[in-house]
Design an enzyme around this catalytic site. Structure first.
Site, PDB file in Angstrom:
ATOM      1  N   ASN A 149     -10.949  19.507  64.811  1.00  0.00           N
ATOM      2  CA  ASN A 149     -12.021  20.408  65.239  1.00  0.00           C
ATOM      3  C   ASN A 149     -13.240  20.346  64.325  1.00  0.00           C
ATOM      4  O   ASN A 149     -14.376  20.248  64.780  1.00  0.00           O
ATOM      5  CB  ASN A 149     -11.488  21.840  65.302  1.00  0.00           C
ATOM      6  CG  ASN A 149     -10.657  22.092  66.539  1.00  0.00           C
ATOM      7  OD1 ASN A 149     -11.191  22.306  67.619  1.00  0.00           O
ATOM      8  ND2 ASN A 149      -9.338  22.060  66.395  1.00  0.00           N
ATOM      9  N   ASP A 169      -8.839   8.824  60.539  1.00  0.00           N
ATOM     10  CA  ASP A 169      -7.861   9.861  60.866  1.00  0.00           C
ATOM     11  C   ASP A 169      -6.497   9.197  61.016  1.00  0.00           C
ATOM     12  O   ASP A 169      -6.408   8.023  61.393  1.00  0.00           O
ATOM     13  CB  ASP A 169      -8.246  10.581  62.163  1.00  0.00           C
ATOM     14  CG  ASP A 169      -7.486  11.892  62.348  1.00  0.00           C
ATOM     15  OD1 ASP A 169      -8.084  12.955  62.096  1.00  0.00           O
ATOM     16  OD2 ASP A 169      -6.294  11.855  62.733  1.00  0.00           O
ATOM     17  N   THR A 225     -15.496  20.722  52.381  1.00  0.00           N
ATOM     18  CA  THR A 225     -15.330  22.058  52.948  1.00  0.00           C
ATOM     19  C   THR A 225     -13.886  22.246  53.417  1.00  0.00           C
ATOM     20  O   THR A 225     -13.599  23.160  54.182  1.00  0.00           O
ATOM     21  CB  THR A 225     -16.280  22.263  54.150  1.00  0.00           C
ATOM     22  OG1 THR A 225     -16.074  21.197  55.090  1.00  0.00           O
ATOM     23  CG2 THR A 225     -17.728  22.276  53.705  1.00  0.00           C
ATOM     24  N   ALA A 226     -12.990  21.369  52.958  1.00  0.00           N
ATOM     25  CA  ALA A 226     -11.594  21.399  53.414  1.00  0.00           C
ATOM     26  C   ALA A 226     -10.754  22.266  52.474  1.00  0.00           C
ATOM     27  O   ALA A 226     -10.727  23.490  52.604  1.00  0.00           O
ATOM     28  CB  ALA A 226     -11.052  19.973  53.525  1.00  0.00           C
ATOM     29  N   ARG A 227     -10.111  21.630  51.500  1.00  0.00           N
ATOM     30  CA  ARG A 227      -9.337  22.364  50.503  1.00  0.00           C
ATOM     31  C   ARG A 227      -9.642  21.804  49.119  1.00  0.00           C
ATOM     32  O   ARG A 227      -9.792  20.591  48.944  1.00  0.00           O
ATOM     33  CB  ARG A 227      -7.824  22.261  50.790  1.00  0.00           C
ATOM     34  CG  ARG A 227      -7.370  23.065  52.013  1.00  0.00           C
ATOM     35  CD  ARG A 227      -7.499  24.555  51.767  1.00  0.00           C
ATOM     36  NE  ARG A 227      -7.015  25.383  52.873  1.00  0.00           N
ATOM     37  CZ  ARG A 227      -7.800  25.955  53.771  1.00  0.00           C
ATOM     38  NH1 ARG A 227      -9.114  25.768  53.720  1.00  0.00           N
ATOM     39  NH2 ARG A 227      -7.295  26.721  54.721  1.00  0.00           N
ATOM     40  N   ASP A 251     -17.669  23.550  48.910  1.00  0.00           N
ATOM     41  CA  ASP A 251     -17.426  24.931  49.342  1.00  0.00           C
ATOM     42  C   ASP A 251     -16.053  25.393  48.890  1.00  0.00           C
ATOM     43  O   ASP A 251     -15.733  26.572  48.984  1.00  0.00           O
ATOM     44  CB  ASP A 251     -17.529  25.034  50.869  1.00  0.00           C
ATOM     45  CG  ASP A 251     -17.347  26.460  51.362  1.00  0.00           C
ATOM     46  OD1 ASP A 251     -18.080  27.343  50.868  1.00  0.00           O
ATOM     47  OD2 ASP A 251     -16.466  26.695  52.203  1.00  0.00           O
ATOM     48  N   GLU A 256      -9.433  27.363  42.769  1.00  0.00           N
ATOM     49  CA  GLU A 256      -9.363  28.629  43.505  1.00  0.00           C
ATOM     50  C   GLU A 256      -7.951  29.204  43.491  1.00  0.00           C
ATOM     51  O   GLU A 256      -6.960  28.469  43.443  1.00  0.00           O
ATOM     52  CB  GLU A 256      -9.726  28.401  44.982  1.00  0.00           C
ATOM     53  CG  GLU A 256     -11.179  28.254  45.278  1.00  0.00           C
ATOM     54  CD  GLU A 256     -11.403  28.002  46.765  1.00  0.00           C
ATOM     55  OE1 GLU A 256     -11.356  28.968  47.542  1.00  0.00           O
ATOM     56  OE2 GLU A 256     -11.602  26.837  47.138  1.00  0.00           O
ATOM     57  N   HIS A 284     -16.234  29.287  49.223  1.00  0.00           N
ATOM     58  CA  HIS A 284     -15.316  29.162  50.365  1.00  0.00           C
ATOM     59  C   HIS A 284     -15.839  29.962  51.563  1.00  0.00           C
ATOM     60  O   HIS A 284     -15.131  30.785  52.152  1.00  0.00           O
ATOM     61  CB  HIS A 284     -13.911  29.627  49.980  1.00  0.00           C
ATOM     62  CG  HIS A 284     -12.830  28.989  50.794  1.00  0.00           C
ATOM     63  ND1 HIS A 284     -11.745  28.357  50.232  1.00  0.00           N
ATOM     64  CD2 HIS A 284     -12.658  28.867  52.129  1.00  0.00           C
ATOM     65  CE1 HIS A 284     -10.946  27.897  51.183  1.00  0.00           C
ATOM     66  NE2 HIS A 284     -11.497  28.187  52.344  1.00  0.00           N
ATOM     67  N   ILE A 285     -17.088  29.672  51.927  1.00  0.00           N
ATOM     68  CA  ILE A 285     -17.737  30.428  53.009  1.00  0.00           C
ATOM     69  C   ILE A 285     -18.200  29.543  54.168  1.00  0.00           C
ATOM     70  O   ILE A 285     -18.902  30.015  55.066  1.00  0.00           O
ATOM     71  CB  ILE A 285     -18.942  31.233  52.486  1.00  0.00           C
ATOM     72  CG1 ILE A 285     -19.958  30.317  51.783  1.00  0.00           C
ATOM     73  CG2 ILE A 285     -18.481  32.367  51.574  1.00  0.00           C
ATOM     74  CD1 ILE A 285     -21.290  30.978  51.484  1.00  0.00           C
TER      75      ILE A 285
END
Length: 309
Positions: A149, A169, A225-227, A251, A256, A284-285
């Site tokens: 997504n 992928d 922006t994943a992990r 991000d 974290e 993380h936004i």
């Protein structure tokens, strides 16, 4: 069905499920042990990231029929155990794919055009033009790792900027009008920008490390922006210092807390990122817009009602 809500979410979840005669109970403060003690009394649970749902928790929830995570990542759930116990897993990556995609492009535009730096300089009475020349997205090759997504929504945005978009992928046959699927080797050979859109698994932990970076043909911009733990921060920092990574937009951070609510470790690598002009760091936004909050919740409600309503 009796459902336990462990985290605060958009009120439409409560409103719409109550209208469908589900029984809801909220508990936003109890500890892991306290929730374990009572979880056997519920048929379903709706979570974000506050409490890990490990083997012990899932076995105590012997009447659980589903776990719904308002969001995309499922790493705080012991998925094999849940599947073994016949618990249906529901998430809502459709809900924040657009906000993540916009965040990726927004961060890159800021760092490639030195927007934040130049703005701060002007506000401090400094007027530099040559030193603040930007770098255009047009004509760049963007390499996305992961094409679910988030990856697809991001590819759509980049294609509008005149970029060539490629992706890698683990699933085959995903090419579409916005991006072309390639091997990881070809991505490393061609990409000027690399953006991660993958879950955190044993295979993707530290996917971006010194070896990956060394194998990149071009100096490149890097976006995550994943992990946070998809990236070995020390390797990224060294690449920023050497110039191999021209700039980074993060991000998420390796340091974290598992709840994503704050930083749990501070060290020299983090200090460098926070002080460097080559790095943009947000808390993380990326998936955290006003619109995504509602969409994430609505997808969860729709999926619960489709299966159990």
């Amino acid at each position: 069905m009796k459902i336990l809500l462990l985290d605060k979410n958009h009120p439409l979840i409560t409103e719409q499920l109550l209208a469908r005669s589900f029984i809801l109970e909220e508990d936003f403060t109890s500890s892991y042990d306290e929730v374990c003690h009572k979880i056997e009394h519920y048929d379903g649970i709706i979570i974000r990231s506050r409490i890990p749902l490990d083997k012990n928790f899932l076995e105590k929830g012997r009447n659980l029929k589903f776990i719904a995570r308002v969001g995309a990542g499922m790493e705080n759930i012991d998925i094999p155990v849940a599947e073994e116990l016949g618990i249906q897993l529901i998430n809502s990556p459709e809900g924040n794919r657009d906000s993540v995609a916009e965040h990726v492009v927004g961060m890159l535009l800021v760092i490639m055009n030195r927007l934040f730096i130049a703005s701060q300089e002007v506000k401090n009475g400094i007027w530099k033009r040559e030193e603040n020349r930007g770098d255009e997205l047009l004509g760049k090759t963007v390499g996305l790792i992961g094409y679910g997504n988030m990856g697809k929504a991001t590819a759509k945005r980049f294609s509008g900027f005149g970029c060539k978009v490629i992706f890698h992928d683990i699933l085959p046959g995903l090419s579409d009008e916005f991006a072309t699927q390639v091997s990881i080797e070809e991505l490393k050979q061609s990409a000027d920008i690399v953006s991660l859109h993958i879950p955190l698994t044993s295979e993707t932990h530290y996917l971006i490390d010194e070896s990956f970076i060394a194998e990149m043909e071009n100096d490149f911009y890097f976006v995550n922006t994943a992990r946070g733990k998809n990236v070995k921060t020390k390797s990224l920092v060294e690449a920023l210092k050497s110039g191999k990574v021209k700039g980074t937009c993060l991000d998420v951070l390796e340091y974290e807390k598992s709840s994503f609510e704050n930083i749990e470790t501070e060290n020299e690598d983090l200090k460098f990122l926070l002080e460097s002009e080559k790095a943009i760091v947000t808390p993380h936004i990326a998936g955290w817009t006003h619109q995504s909050k509602e969409k994430l919740a609505q997808f969860i409600v729709d999926k619960i009602i489709a299966s159990f309503g």
